[in-house]
Motif scaffolding. Structure first.
Motif, PDB file in Angstrom:
ATOM      1  N   ALA A 167       0.822  -1.204   0.000  1.00  0.00           N
ATOM      2  CA  ALA A 167       0.000   0.000   0.000  1.00  0.00           C
ATOM      3  C   ALA A 167       0.859   1.259   0.000  1.00  0.00           C
ATOM      4  O   ALA A 167       0.345   2.360   0.060  1.00  0.00           O
ATOM      5  CB  ALA A 167      -0.911   0.020   1.227  1.00  0.00           C
ATOM      6  N   THR A 168       2.162   1.086  -0.050  1.00  0.00           N
ATOM      7  CA  THR A 168       3.041   2.253  -0.014  1.00  0.00           C
ATOM      8  C   THR A 168       3.248   2.798  -1.407  1.00  0.00           C
ATOM      9  O   THR A 168       3.137   2.086  -2.390  1.00  0.00           O
ATOM     10  CB  THR A 168       4.410   1.877   0.575  1.00  0.00           C
ATOM     11  N   ALA A 169       3.564   4.070  -1.480  1.00  0.00           N
ATOM     12  CA  ALA A 169       3.736   4.740  -2.766  1.00  0.00           C
ATOM     13  C   ALA A 169       5.158   4.533  -3.259  1.00  0.00           C
ATOM     14  O   ALA A 169       5.978   5.437  -3.283  1.00  0.00           O
ATOM     15  CB  ALA A 169       3.424   6.218  -2.634  1.00  0.00           C
ATOM     16  N   GLU A 211       6.095  12.025 -12.896  1.00  0.00           N
ATOM     17  CA  GLU A 211       6.247  13.437 -13.266  1.00  0.00           C
ATOM     18  C   GLU A 211       5.280  13.815 -14.386  1.00  0.00           C
ATOM     19  O   GLU A 211       4.669  14.890 -14.358  1.00  0.00           O
ATOM     20  CB  GLU A 211       7.680  13.718 -13.709  1.00  0.00           C
ATOM     21  N   LEU A 212       5.150  12.927 -15.359  1.00  0.00           N
ATOM     22  CA  LEU A 212       4.279  13.222 -16.492  1.00  0.00           C
ATOM     23  C   LEU A 212       2.801  13.132 -16.126  1.00  0.00           C
ATOM     24  O   LEU A 212       1.975  13.861 -16.682  1.00  0.00           O
ATOM     25  CB  LEU A 212       4.591  12.262 -17.637  1.00  0.00           C
ATOM     26  N   LEU A 213       2.465  12.244 -15.200  1.00  0.00           N
ATOM     27  CA  LEU A 213       1.067  12.056 -14.762  1.00  0.00           C
ATOM     28  C   LEU A 213       0.992  12.309 -13.259  1.00  0.00           C
ATOM     29  O   LEU A 213       1.020  11.380 -12.455  1.00  0.00           O
ATOM     30  CB  LEU A 213       0.595  10.634 -15.080  1.00  0.00           C
ATOM     31  N   PRO A 214       0.907  13.570 -12.840  1.00  0.00           N
ATOM     32  CA  PRO A 214       0.962  13.878 -11.404  1.00  0.00           C
ATOM     33  C   PRO A 214      -0.114  13.195 -10.578  1.00  0.00           C
ATOM     34  O   PRO A 214       0.073  12.995  -9.375  1.00  0.00           O
ATOM     35  CB  PRO A 214       0.801  15.406 -11.391  1.00  0.00           C
ATOM     36  N   GLU A 215      -1.246  12.801 -11.184  1.00  0.00           N
ATOM     37  CA  GLU A 215      -2.286  12.100 -10.420  1.00  0.00           C
ATOM     38  C   GLU A 215      -1.777  10.778  -9.858  1.00  0.00           C
ATOM     39  O   GLU A 215      -2.372  10.226  -8.929  1.00  0.00           O
ATOM     40  CB  GLU A 215      -3.514  11.830 -11.308  1.00  0.00           C
ATOM     41  N   THR A 216      -0.709  10.242 -10.425  1.00  0.00           N
ATOM     42  CA  THR A 216      -0.180   8.956  -9.978  1.00  0.00           C
ATOM     43  C   THR A 216       0.924   9.103  -8.936  1.00  0.00           C
ATOM     44  O   THR A 216       1.466   8.091  -8.476  1.00  0.00           O
ATOM     45  CB  THR A 216       0.392   8.170 -11.169  1.00  0.00           C
ATOM     46  N   ALA A 217       1.254  10.326  -8.560  1.00  0.00           N
ATOM     47  CA  ALA A 217       2.473  10.578  -7.776  1.00  0.00           C
ATOM     48  C   ALA A 217       2.520   9.819  -6.460  1.00  0.00           C
ATOM     49  O   ALA A 217       3.592   9.401  -6.018  1.00  0.00           O
ATOM     50  CB  ALA A 217       2.633  12.075  -7.524  1.00  0.00           C
ATOM     51  N   GLU A 218       1.394   9.625  -5.806  1.00  0.00           N
ATOM     52  CA  GLU A 218       1.380   8.992  -4.490  1.00  0.00           C
ATOM     53  C   GLU A 218       0.934   7.536  -4.538  1.00  0.00           C
ATOM     54  O   GLU A 218       0.657   6.950  -3.487  1.00  0.00           O
ATOM     55  CB  GLU A 218       0.452   9.779  -3.553  1.00  0.00           C
ATOM     56  N   LEU A 219       0.864   6.949  -5.733  1.00  0.00           N
ATOM     57  CA  LEU A 219       0.316   5.603  -5.863  1.00  0.00           C
ATOM     58  C   LEU A 219       1.408   4.589  -6.214  1.00  0.00           C
ATOM     59  O   LEU A 219       2.388   4.934  -6.881  1.00  0.00           O
ATOM     60  CB  LEU A 219      -0.756   5.579  -6.961  1.00  0.00           C
ATOM     61  N   PRO A 276       9.833  -6.824 -24.429  1.00  0.00           N
ATOM     62  CA  PRO A 276      10.699  -6.452 -25.552  1.00  0.00           C
ATOM     63  C   PRO A 276      10.204  -6.935 -26.909  1.00  0.00           C
ATOM     64  O   PRO A 276      10.386  -6.241 -27.913  1.00  0.00           O
ATOM     65  CB  PRO A 276      12.049  -7.077 -25.179  1.00  0.00           C
ATOM     66  N   ASN A 277       9.595  -8.128 -26.976  1.00  0.00           N
ATOM     67  CA  ASN A 277       9.109  -8.622 -28.268  1.00  0.00           C
ATOM     68  C   ASN A 277       8.072  -7.691 -28.879  1.00  0.00           C
ATOM     69  O   ASN A 277       7.937  -7.607 -30.100  1.00  0.00           O
ATOM     70  CB  ASN A 277       8.491 -10.010 -28.113  1.00  0.00           C
ATOM     71  N   LEU A 278       7.313  -7.010 -28.004  1.00  0.00           N
ATOM     72  CA  LEU A 278       6.289  -6.076 -28.474  1.00  0.00           C
ATOM     73  C   LEU A 278       6.800  -4.642 -28.494  1.00  0.00           C
ATOM     74  O   LEU A 278       6.042  -3.730 -28.818  1.00  0.00           O
ATOM     75  CB  LEU A 278       5.046  -6.165 -27.579  1.00  0.00           C
ATOM     76  N   ARG A 279       8.075  -4.450 -28.110  1.00  0.00           N
ATOM     77  CA  ARG A 279       8.656  -3.102 -27.957  1.00  0.00           C
ATOM     78  C   ARG A 279       7.770  -2.258 -27.041  1.00  0.00           C
ATOM     79  O   ARG A 279       7.459  -1.102 -27.329  1.00  0.00           O
ATOM     80  CB  ARG A 279       8.793  -2.410 -29.321  1.00  0.00           C
ATOM     81  N   ALA A 280       7.376  -2.859 -25.936  1.00  0.00           N
ATOM     82  CA  ALA A 280       6.351  -2.234 -25.099  1.00  0.00           C
ATOM     83  C   ALA A 280       6.717  -2.250 -23.626  1.00  0.00           C
ATOM     84  O   ALA A 280       7.439  -3.135 -23.144  1.00  0.00           O
ATOM     85  CB  ALA A 280       5.013  -2.945 -25.300  1.00  0.00           C
ATOM     86  N   LEU A 281       6.178  -1.264 -22.922  1.00  0.00           N
ATOM     87  CA  LEU A 281       6.179  -1.207 -21.469  1.00  0.00           C
ATOM     88  C   LEU A 281       4.732  -1.302 -21.013  1.00  0.00           C
ATOM     89  O   LEU A 281       3.825  -0.768 -21.660  1.00  0.00           O
ATOM     90  CB  LEU A 281       6.763   0.124 -20.969  1.00  0.00           C
ATOM     91  N   ASN A 282       4.514  -1.975 -19.892  1.00  0.00           N
ATOM     92  CA  ASN A 282       3.168  -2.048 -19.344  1.00  0.00           C
ATOM     93  C   ASN A 282       3.232  -1.648 -17.877  1.00  0.00           C
ATOM     94  O   ASN A 282       4.013  -2.211 -17.103  1.00  0.00           O
ATOM     95  CB  ASN A 282       2.591  -3.449 -19.493  1.00  0.00           C
ATOM     96  N   PHE A 283       2.441  -0.667 -17.507  1.00  0.00           N
ATOM     97  CA  PHE A 283       2.415  -0.157 -16.145  1.00  0.00           C
ATOM     98  C   PHE A 283       1.086  -0.523 -15.489  1.00  0.00           C
ATOM     99  O   PHE A 283       0.026  -0.441 -16.110  1.00  0.00           O
ATOM    100  CB  PHE A 283       2.546   1.367 -16.126  1.00  0.00           C
ATOM    101  N   THR A 284       1.148  -0.910 -14.210  1.00  0.00           N
ATOM    102  CA  THR A 284      -0.050  -1.030 -13.386  1.00  0.00           C
ATOM    103  C   THR A 284       0.014   0.057 -12.327  1.00  0.00           C
ATOM    104  O   THR A 284       0.991   0.155 -11.583  1.00  0.00           O
ATOM    105  CB  THR A 284      -0.133  -2.396 -12.695  1.00  0.00           C
ATOM    106  N   ILE A 285      -1.025   0.879 -12.281  1.00  0.00           N
ATOM    107  CA  ILE A 285      -1.102   1.981 -11.313  1.00  0.00           C
ATOM    108  C   ILE A 285      -2.175   1.604 -10.299  1.00  0.00           C
ATOM    109  O   ILE A 285      -3.377   1.648 -10.575  1.00  0.00           O
ATOM    110  CB  ILE A 285      -1.431   3.305 -12.011  1.00  0.00           C
ATOM    111  N   THR A 286      -1.722   1.189  -9.149  1.00  0.00           N
ATOM    112  CA  THR A 286      -2.621   0.626  -8.148  1.00  0.00           C
ATOM    113  C   THR A 286      -3.435   1.714  -7.456  1.00  0.00           C
ATOM    114  O   THR A 286      -2.887   2.687  -6.961  1.00  0.00           O
ATOM    115  CB  THR A 286      -1.817  -0.151  -7.099  1.00  0.00           C
ATOM    116  N   GLY A 287      -4.766   1.527  -7.444  1.00  0.00           N
ATOM    117  CA  GLY A 287      -5.640   2.417  -6.697  1.00  0.00           C
ATOM    118  C   GLY A 287      -6.055   3.685  -7.408  1.00  0.00           C
ATOM    119  O   GLY A 287      -6.801   4.495  -6.838  1.00  0.00           O
ATOM    120  N   LEU A 288      -5.631   3.890  -8.651  1.00  0.00           N
ATOM    121  CA  LEU A 288      -5.989   5.132  -9.348  1.00  0.00           C
ATOM    122  C   LEU A 288      -7.489   5.272  -9.503  1.00  0.00           C
ATOM    123  O   LEU A 288      -8.027   6.383  -9.480  1.00  0.00           O
ATOM    124  CB  LEU A 288      -5.308   5.167 -10.721  1.00  0.00           C
TER     125      LEU A 288
END
Length: 564
Positions: free
Chosen positions: A433-435, A502-510, A518-530
């Motif tokens: 639960a920590t940011a 920094e780019l999405l300040p709404e996520t700063a405390e989450l 890499p095969n998809l040249r992709a990053l995937n982020f999970t933003i918990t609790g948004l």
């Protein structure tokens, strides 16, 4: 449905009717009438198209049964009889855990509790001769995996083949999102009326994603990548039949509007099934104040002071949230363009605290507030809102049952081999639960080093990267991909969890988890609790995080000129 049936050859037509929010809506339908709880739109489509499907030998597999698949199966038979047709109808049940809630230790007060079943119940119905199969809550991909299991004779041990079909099913599940709908680079194709995707499945689990000739939109490596990243998490995509390794997926162009999916590896599934729990969370209401012209911030501050002073202490809602959307433009040539919106959202268990009381205070401010006072609409009475949460139930405790067209009931056993120590993306995302900024174990694969990118220019990220975002309960998923190898080299080194904050300040405390694919040249982020308690709770302006990726793409950072 008619477009798919008349557009070209098909063996199976699938339809995904369920989402987290849909289950809550169907639960409320069932409260009013116990014979309901299924997606009625399916019957309206079937009335027009059932005869055509039978004539062309196309089997239909849908999860439109929702909370009441047995009743929908009966309704299909009744509809068919009225049309002079006689299809064989099977259904899958056992996902509804509500009648066994106490036995399974589920919380009290639930409106719906449904396990996500796998593909083998669907396969049993098809092997039993069903022309139409309706299910309750199965995984979205199971609608595609089930027919593949029935056709190719796969067993639970065919993990790679099952995983390949899961990936194909995930691409198909959201319809036109795989053919250019909701696509970051939508201006590259005519998406006025995109066609729907179809998958050509092969015995080894590989597939080609395409669409009927002459339909709109496009099938490209980019459109398929976007859908693969949608509402997924880390490299392991957990399911009841198999864990599909998304970091093994290979996409290659296979001609116009054709993308081949190959190389997918499968692992044993986890020993538990995900279950979606829906309950009422309380009541909510909102008031939107329109602020026009000069001194927007001062006007917003005055509204807050007056409104909160006007609330009686013993009538104050438990939750008040203010959001100022600066939609105003300086020296605007229309009044609407000169206006900002100040939204107040109120929540409480007591409907009276979010009903007339809010309206009374807002109306009394009308002639004594900021200049130009008006609202987008008169305050309403408030409405109940729902809460979605996930639980995990031992697979052996769920009574997965295929009901064949002849009435026979076939128990579907759980996967015989499970991975007790599988890396669970959902567990990782909720473990803290920590940011803190966290990386998945595959972050070690991050591209490092490389040549000096040269001079940079401040520009929107979306000029060099695509994005697709969505919801998983209260968490948001955000997939970002580069369009070529130099872009991937830069993106993987640059877009860290720290920069994302920094780019999405709404996520700063989450808590944020970052995964590399890499095969998809992709990053995937999970933003918990948004998303708070899920879409039905309407926690934020974009409650399903559908546009989170487009917000990120609009943000400016230093990008190498060589990429631009």
């Amino acid at each position: 449905m008619r477009e798919m049936l008349t557009g070209g050859p098909l063996d199976v037509l699938t339809g995904d009717y369920l989402a987290e929010l849909t289950m809550l809506i169907l639960a409320r339908d069932r409260l009013r009438d116990p014979s309901l709880g299924y997606a009625k739109t399916f019957l309206r489509q079937l009335e027009e198209c059932l005869g055509l499907a039978l004539e062309r030998g196309v089997r239909i597999v849908v999860n439109a049964g929702g909370l009441n698949p047995a009743r929908l199966a009966d309704a299909v038979r009744e509809l068919a009889k009225s049309l002079g047709l006689d299809p064989a109808v099977g259904h899958v049940e056992g996902d509804d855990l509500l009648p066994r809630g106490k036995e399974l230790g589920l919380p009290e007060g639930l409106l719906a509790a449904n396990a996500y079943l796998g593909a083998f119940g669907i396969a049993e119905c098809l092997r039993g001769g069903a022309d139409v199969v309706v299910t309750g809550r199965v995984t979205d991909a199971a609608l595609v995996v089930g027919p593949a299991v029935a056709h190719f004779g796969w067993g639970a041990e065919d993990l790679d083949a099952l995983a390949g079909a899961v990936v194909a099913g995930h691409v198909l599940e959201c319809g036109a999102q795989a053919t250019g709908g909701n696509y970051a680079f939508f201006r590259e194709h005519d998406v006025t009326r995109p066609g729907f995707p179809l998958a050509e499945l092969h015995p080894d689990g590989s597939s080609v994603i395409t669409k009927h000739p002459g339909t709109g939109g496009a099938v490209t490596v980019g459109t398929v990548t976007a859908q693969l990243l949608y509402e997924t998490d880390g490299p392991r995509y957990l399911g009841p039949d198999v864990t599909a390794r998304l970091d093994t997926v290979r996409l290659t162009a296979d001609g116009p509007d054709r993308v081949r999916i190959s190389g997918v590896r499968g692992e044993a599934p986890p020993p538990t099934l995900k279950a979606g729990l829906n309950r009422l969370g309380g009541h909510r209401n909102e008031v939107v104040f329109v602020l026009t012209g000069l001194d927007i911030e001062a006007k917003a501050a005055l509204v807050r002071r007056q409104f909160e002073d006007g609330l009686a202490a013993d009538r104050r809602p438990a939750g008040l949230r203010w959001t100022l959307a600066r939609t105003d433009h300086a020296d605007a040539d229309t009044e609407e363009a000169a206006s900002a919106l100040l939204r107040l959202t109120a929540r409480d268990a007591d409907p009276a605290r979010v009903g007339r009381e809010l309206g009374r205070v807002a109306v009394e401010m009308g002639l004594a507030g900021y200049p130009g006072f008006h609202l987008t609409a008169p305050p309403g009475p408030g409405a109940p809102y729902g809460v979605f949460e996930a639980a995990h139930i031992g697979a052996g405790e769920v009574e997965h049952t295929a009901v064949l067209p002849d009435g026979r009931r076939v128990a579907v056993p759980p996967a015989p081999v499970t991975a007790t120590a599988t890396t669970s993306a959902s567990a990782t995302a909720t473990a803290s639960a920590t940011a803190t900024a966290r990386e998945g174990p595959e972050a070690e694969a991050s591209v490092s080093g490389g040549a000096d990118p040269g001079p940079t220019r401040r520009a929107p990220l979306g000029l060099v990267a695509g994005a697709r975002s969505g919801d998983k309960g209260g968490d948001a998923n955000l997939g970002v991909w580069a369009r070529d190898e130099p872009g991937w080299q830069w993106l993987s080194r640059t877009l860290s969890t720290e920069l994302l904050r920094e780019l999405l300040p709404e996520t700063a405390e989450l808590p944020i988890t970052r995964h590399l694919l890499p095969n998809l040249r992709a990053l995937n982020f999970t933003i918990t609790g948004l998303l708070g308690e899920g879409v039905a709770a309407q926690h934020r302006f974009d409650p399903q995080a559908k546009a989170l990726g487009e917000w990120l793409r609009s943000r400016r950072l230093d990008i190498p000129e060589a990429l631009l």
